[in-house]
Design a protein around this motif. Structure first.
Motif, PDB file in Angstrom:
ATOM      1  N   GLN A 113       0.834  -1.190   0.000  1.00 27.76           N
ATOM      2  CA  GLN A 113       0.000   0.000   0.000  1.00 27.76           C
ATOM      3  C   GLN A 113       0.878   1.253   0.000  1.00 27.76           C
ATOM      4  O   GLN A 113       1.768   1.398   0.835  1.00 27.76           O
TER       5      GLN A 113
ATOM      6  N   GLU B 207      -9.385  -2.335   0.328  1.00 29.01           N
ATOM      7  CA  GLU B 207     -10.701  -2.607   0.880  1.00 29.01           C
ATOM      8  C   GLU B 207     -11.627  -1.405   0.712  1.00 29.01           C
ATOM      9  O   GLU B 207     -11.182  -0.279   0.539  1.00 29.01           O
ATOM     10  N   THR B 208     -12.922  -1.661   0.783  1.00 26.46           N
ATOM     11  CA  THR B 208     -13.907  -0.584   0.724  1.00 26.46           C
ATOM     12  C   THR B 208     -13.806   0.279   1.983  1.00 26.46           C
ATOM     13  O   THR B 208     -13.603  -0.218   3.085  1.00 26.46           O
ATOM     14  N   ASP B 209     -13.948   1.589   1.802  1.00 27.68           N
ATOM     15  CA  ASP B 209     -13.767   2.546   2.882  1.00 27.68           C
ATOM     16  C   ASP B 209     -14.985   3.462   2.950  1.00 27.68           C
ATOM     17  O   ASP B 209     -15.672   3.674   1.953  1.00 27.68           O
TER      18      ASP B 209
ATOM     19  N   ALA C 111     -19.534   5.312   0.572  1.00 27.84           N
ATOM     20  CA  ALA C 111     -18.478   4.302   0.534  1.00 27.84           C
ATOM     21  C   ALA C 111     -17.625   4.516  -0.706  1.00 27.84           C
ATOM     22  O   ALA C 111     -18.141   4.875  -1.776  1.00 27.84           O
ATOM     23  N   VAL C 112     -16.308   4.278  -0.575  1.00 29.12           N
ATOM     24  CA  VAL C 112     -15.377   4.400  -1.687  1.00 29.12           C
ATOM     25  C   VAL C 112     -14.594   3.102  -1.820  1.00 29.12           C
ATOM     26  O   VAL C 112     -14.136   2.532  -0.827  1.00 29.12           O
ATOM     27  N   LYS C 113     -14.460   2.616  -3.039  1.00 28.53           N
ATOM     28  CA  LYS C 113     -13.693   1.411  -3.333  1.00 28.53           C
ATOM     29  C   LYS C 113     -12.523   1.786  -4.224  1.00 28.53           C
ATOM     30  O   LYS C 113     -12.705   2.247  -5.350  1.00 28.53           O
ATOM     31  N   THR C 114     -11.304   1.614  -3.711  1.00 24.79           N
ATOM     32  CA  THR C 114     -10.086   1.851  -4.475  1.00 24.79           C
ATOM     33  C   THR C 114      -9.563   0.521  -4.980  1.00 24.79           C
ATOM     34  O   THR C 114      -9.510  -0.459  -4.219  1.00 24.79           O
ATOM     35  N   LYS C 115      -9.183   0.455  -6.247  1.00 23.80           N
ATOM     36  CA  LYS C 115      -8.704  -0.785  -6.837  1.00 23.80           C
ATOM     37  C   LYS C 115      -7.540  -1.357  -6.028  1.00 23.80           C
ATOM     38  O   LYS C 115      -6.565  -0.665  -5.745  1.00 23.80           O
TER      39      LYS C 115
ATOM     40  N   ALA D 198     -10.644   4.598  -8.427  1.00 20.98           N
ATOM     41  CA  ALA D 198     -11.561   4.534  -7.297  1.00 20.98           C
ATOM     42  C   ALA D 198     -12.979   4.842  -7.765  1.00 20.98           C
ATOM     43  O   ALA D 198     -13.189   5.533  -8.765  1.00 20.98           O
ATOM     44  N   TYR D 199     -13.942   4.312  -7.002  1.00 21.52           N
ATOM     45  CA  TYR D 199     -15.359   4.488  -7.292  1.00 21.52           C
ATOM     46  C   TYR D 199     -16.060   4.836  -5.981  1.00 21.52           C
ATOM     47  O   TYR D 199     -15.746   4.266  -4.937  1.00 21.52           O
ATOM     48  N   LYS D 200     -17.027   5.747  -6.026  1.00 19.12           N
ATOM     49  CA  LYS D 200     -17.741   6.166  -4.829  1.00 19.12           C
ATOM     50  C   LYS D 200     -19.244   6.106  -5.059  1.00 19.12           C
ATOM     51  O   LYS D 200     -19.737   6.416  -6.154  1.00 19.12           O
TER      52      LYS D 200
END
Length: 252
Positions: free
Chosen positions: A93, A236-238, A229-233, A205-207
């Motif tokens: 990371q 984990e989802t945040d 929620a945000v998902k970064t390639k 990333a997608y939100k």
């Protein structure tokens, strides 16, 4: 949680501070007689995610000339921001910190059902990576050409769609957002959902979030809230949350 654009520092470098001062100095020179300007728009806000990503910004959209008006003609757009985000590289990371600014020329138009705007300009960003990655496409000080388009349409008195897309060339990056909003007849603000797609050669990333828009603060200022929620390639989802303040200044 990233607006497009390394220098391993969490604070703006002296070069960035100097360029920021020059930007705002040139902006003030470009706004002759602001006390007599018809109107200009100021925006600021902050967004934070549970795992430490963050985004803060301050911007202004100013018509050309003292007789110009927002939503009807040529405008200047100035934007200062600071972003911290994470991505996966070589099974590890990586954290990025990146102050930046941009200046753009745009054209706005509006009618009874909504508005649209397009902008073109240039931006600068200084991205620091921890740990450093020499193979990262977005790192150190970089400049970019920017294109931005926005729209806001009302399909009825109580339904509304807003959209924005920004593309930066050098290195290539993108940011896009759509909002689907509803306002009941008795409400004083809009509520709905936002969907965001953003990325560059190192990061995607997608939100998906719930939003409250245009909550009145004064007759000429309002607040926006977001939670989602945000998902970064590769990560984990945040969870994320944000607040924005928008105000109109000058004379009508």
């Amino acid at each position: 949680m990233k607006s497009p654009a390394s220098h391993n520092s969490s604070m703006p470098t002296p070069a960035f501070r100097l360029l920021a001062v020059l930007l705002w100095t040139s902006a003030s020179l470009a706004w002759p007689g602001q006390s007599h300007a018809r109107e200009w728009l100021g925006l600021t806000g902050v967004e934070m995610a549970e795992q430490g990503s963050a985004y803060a910004f301050a911007g202004a959209i100013v018509p050309f000339g003292t007789d110009a008006a927002l939503g009807q003609g040529w405008v200047q757009r100035y934007w200062l921001d600071w972003v911290k985000y994470r991505f996966e590289s070589e099974a590890e990371q990586v954290q990025a910190r990146a102050p930046g600014f941009s200046a753009s020329l745009g054209y706005q138009n509006s009618d009874g059902t909504g508005s649209w705007a397009i902008y073109a300009g240039a931006g600068y960003r200084d991205t620091g990576l921890t740990p450093d990655r020499l193979n990262a496409r977005v790192r150190d000080t970089q400049s970019a050409l920017l294109l931005l388009a926005e729209t806001d349409r009302r399909f009825a008195e109580t339904w509304r769609f807003t959209g924005a897309v920004q593309y930066s060339a050098g290195p290539d990056s993108y940011w896009s957002r759509v909002k689907f909003l509803h306002k009941s007849p008795s409400a004083t603000f809009w509520s709905g959902v936002e969907i965001v797609f953003q990325g560059d050669p190192d990061y995607k990333a997608y939100k998906l979030g719930f939003v409250l828009d245009e909550i009145p603060v004064t007759s000429r200022a309002s607040l926006n809230f977001k939670l989602g929620a945000v998902k970064t390639k590769g990560l984990e989802t945040d969870a994320y949350a944000g607040i924005e303040l928008v105000g109109v200044f000058g004379n009508k």
